[in-house]
Write a protein that holds these residues in place. Structure first.
Motif, PDB file in Angstrom:
ATOM      1  N   LEU A  96       0.745  -1.300   0.228  1.00  0.00           N
ATOM      2  CA  LEU A  96      -0.104   0.093   0.071  1.00  0.00           C
ATOM      3  C   LEU A  96       0.838   1.439  -0.169  1.00  0.00           C
ATOM      4  N   ALA A  97       1.936   1.195   0.722  1.00  0.00           N
ATOM      5  CA  ALA A  97       2.843   2.411   0.941  1.00  0.00           C
ATOM      6  C   ALA A  97       3.575   2.574  -0.427  1.00  0.00           C
ATOM      7  N   ALA A  98       3.807   1.346  -1.169  1.00  0.00           N
ATOM      8  CA  ALA A  98       4.550   1.866  -2.635  1.00  0.00           C
ATOM      9  C   ALA A  98       3.471   2.496  -3.346  1.00  0.00           C
ATOM     10  N   VAL A  99       2.178   2.086  -3.418  1.00  0.00           N
ATOM     11  CA  VAL A  99       1.147   2.231  -4.422  1.00  0.00           C
ATOM     12  C   VAL A  99       1.093   3.964  -3.844  1.00  0.00           C
ATOM     13  N   VAL A 100       0.812   4.116  -2.806  1.00  0.00           N
ATOM     14  CA  VAL A 100       0.472   5.693  -2.551  1.00  0.00           C
ATOM     15  C   VAL A 100       1.652   6.618  -2.552  1.00  0.00           C
ATOM     16  N   CYS A 101       3.067   6.097  -2.285  1.00  0.00           N
ATOM     17  CA  CYS A 101       4.010   7.027  -2.660  1.00  0.00           C
ATOM     18  C   CYS A 101       4.445   6.898  -4.281  1.00  0.00           C
ATOM     19  N   GLY A 102       4.096   5.928  -4.867  1.00  0.00           N
ATOM     20  CA  GLY A 102       4.564   5.830  -6.148  1.00  0.00           C
ATOM     21  C   GLY A 102       3.618   6.674  -7.003  1.00  0.00           C
ATOM     22  N   GLY A 103       2.446   6.843  -6.612  1.00  0.00           N
ATOM     23  CA  GLY A 103       1.357   7.445  -7.333  1.00  0.00           C
ATOM     24  C   GLY A 103       1.512   8.918  -7.011  1.00  0.00           C
ATOM     25  N   SER A 104       1.830   9.300  -6.003  1.00  0.00           N
ATOM     26  CA  SER A 104       2.160  10.961  -5.521  1.00  0.00           C
ATOM     27  C   SER A 104       3.551  11.080  -6.329  1.00  0.00           C
ATOM     28  N   GLY A 105       4.511  10.362  -6.387  1.00  0.00           N
ATOM     29  CA  GLY A 105       5.716  10.666  -6.877  1.00  0.00           C
ATOM     30  C   GLY A 105       5.661  10.772  -8.510  1.00  0.00           C
ATOM     31  N   ALA A 161       7.589   4.783  -5.395  1.00  0.00           N
ATOM     32  CA  ALA A 161       7.625   3.594  -4.889  1.00  0.00           C
ATOM     33  C   ALA A 161       8.493   2.837  -4.074  1.00  0.00           C
ATOM     34  N   THR A 162       9.861   3.238  -4.380  1.00  0.00           N
ATOM     35  CA  THR A 162      11.032   2.866  -3.620  1.00  0.00           C
ATOM     36  C   THR A 162      11.284   3.421  -2.275  1.00  0.00           C
ATOM     37  N   SER A 163      10.882   4.661  -2.266  1.00  0.00           N
ATOM     38  CA  SER A 163      10.633   5.392  -0.886  1.00  0.00           C
ATOM     39  C   SER A 163       9.639   4.818  -0.011  1.00  0.00           C
ATOM     40  N   GLY A 164       8.409   4.771  -0.451  1.00  0.00           N
ATOM     41  CA  GLY A 164       7.441   4.120   0.006  1.00  0.00           C
ATOM     42  C   GLY A 164       7.547   2.885   0.788  1.00  0.00           C
ATOM     43  N   VAL A 165       8.324   1.813  -0.014  1.00  0.00           N
ATOM     44  CA  VAL A 165       8.385   0.472   0.409  1.00  0.00           C
ATOM     45  C   VAL A 165       9.649   0.630   1.805  1.00  0.00           C
TER      46      VAL A 165
END
Length: 144
Positions: free
Chosen positions: A1-10, A74-78
């Motif tokens: 979930l974190a990868a999706v949220v951070c990847g989308g915002s990035g 996504a990398t930073s979110g994970v």
């Protein structure tokens, strides 16, 4: 979930910045390339070249920026999700140290100054009362 949220915002953030840069660079390049046939088109190729360059630059910048933003987000979110316990403990430790420094440098000196001010005020008023009582006693003894 974190990868999706951070990847989308990035992707949104870096993609929009890439689109802006791409549109600016593309319109400049299209304008420059439109100057070549400008003599034959009576200058009409200048705005057409700028519009075409802006369009292609916008698309290329959005795609490249969006891809880079999605990957880095996504990398930073994970990574943040994986180390969230360590990040939380370090944050609490830093907050505790900052509060201790605030207490040591601000709260304690202010409290000491207020306490000293009260002591001085109390001793001054008691000293004034003592002096008045002595003056009355001396004045009463002199009047007798």
């Amino acid at each position: 979930l974190a990868a999706v949220v951070c990847g989308g915002s990035g992707a949104l953030l870096v993609g929009s910045l890439g689109a802006i840069v791409g549109a600016t660079a593309g319109s400049a390049a299209g304008l420059v390339l439109g100057t070549v046939p400008a003599l034959f088109t009576f200058g009409l190729s200048l705005p057409v070249g700028a519009v075409l360059g802006c369009t292609f630059g916008l698309a290329a910048g959005a795609v490249c920026g969006g891809g880079a933003g999605a990957a880095s987000g996504a990398t930073s979110g994970v990574t943040v999700a994986y180390f969230r316990d360590e990040i939380s403990s370090v944050t609490l430790n830093v907050a505790s140290r900052v509060y201790d420094a605030y207490d040591l440098l601000l709260v304690r000196p202010v409290t000491c100054v207020r306490t000293a001010g009260r002591r001085v005020r109390d001793s001054t008023s008691s000293g004034a009362d003592y002096t008045r009582a002595k003056a009355r006693a001396v004045g009463g003894a002199l009047s007798e």
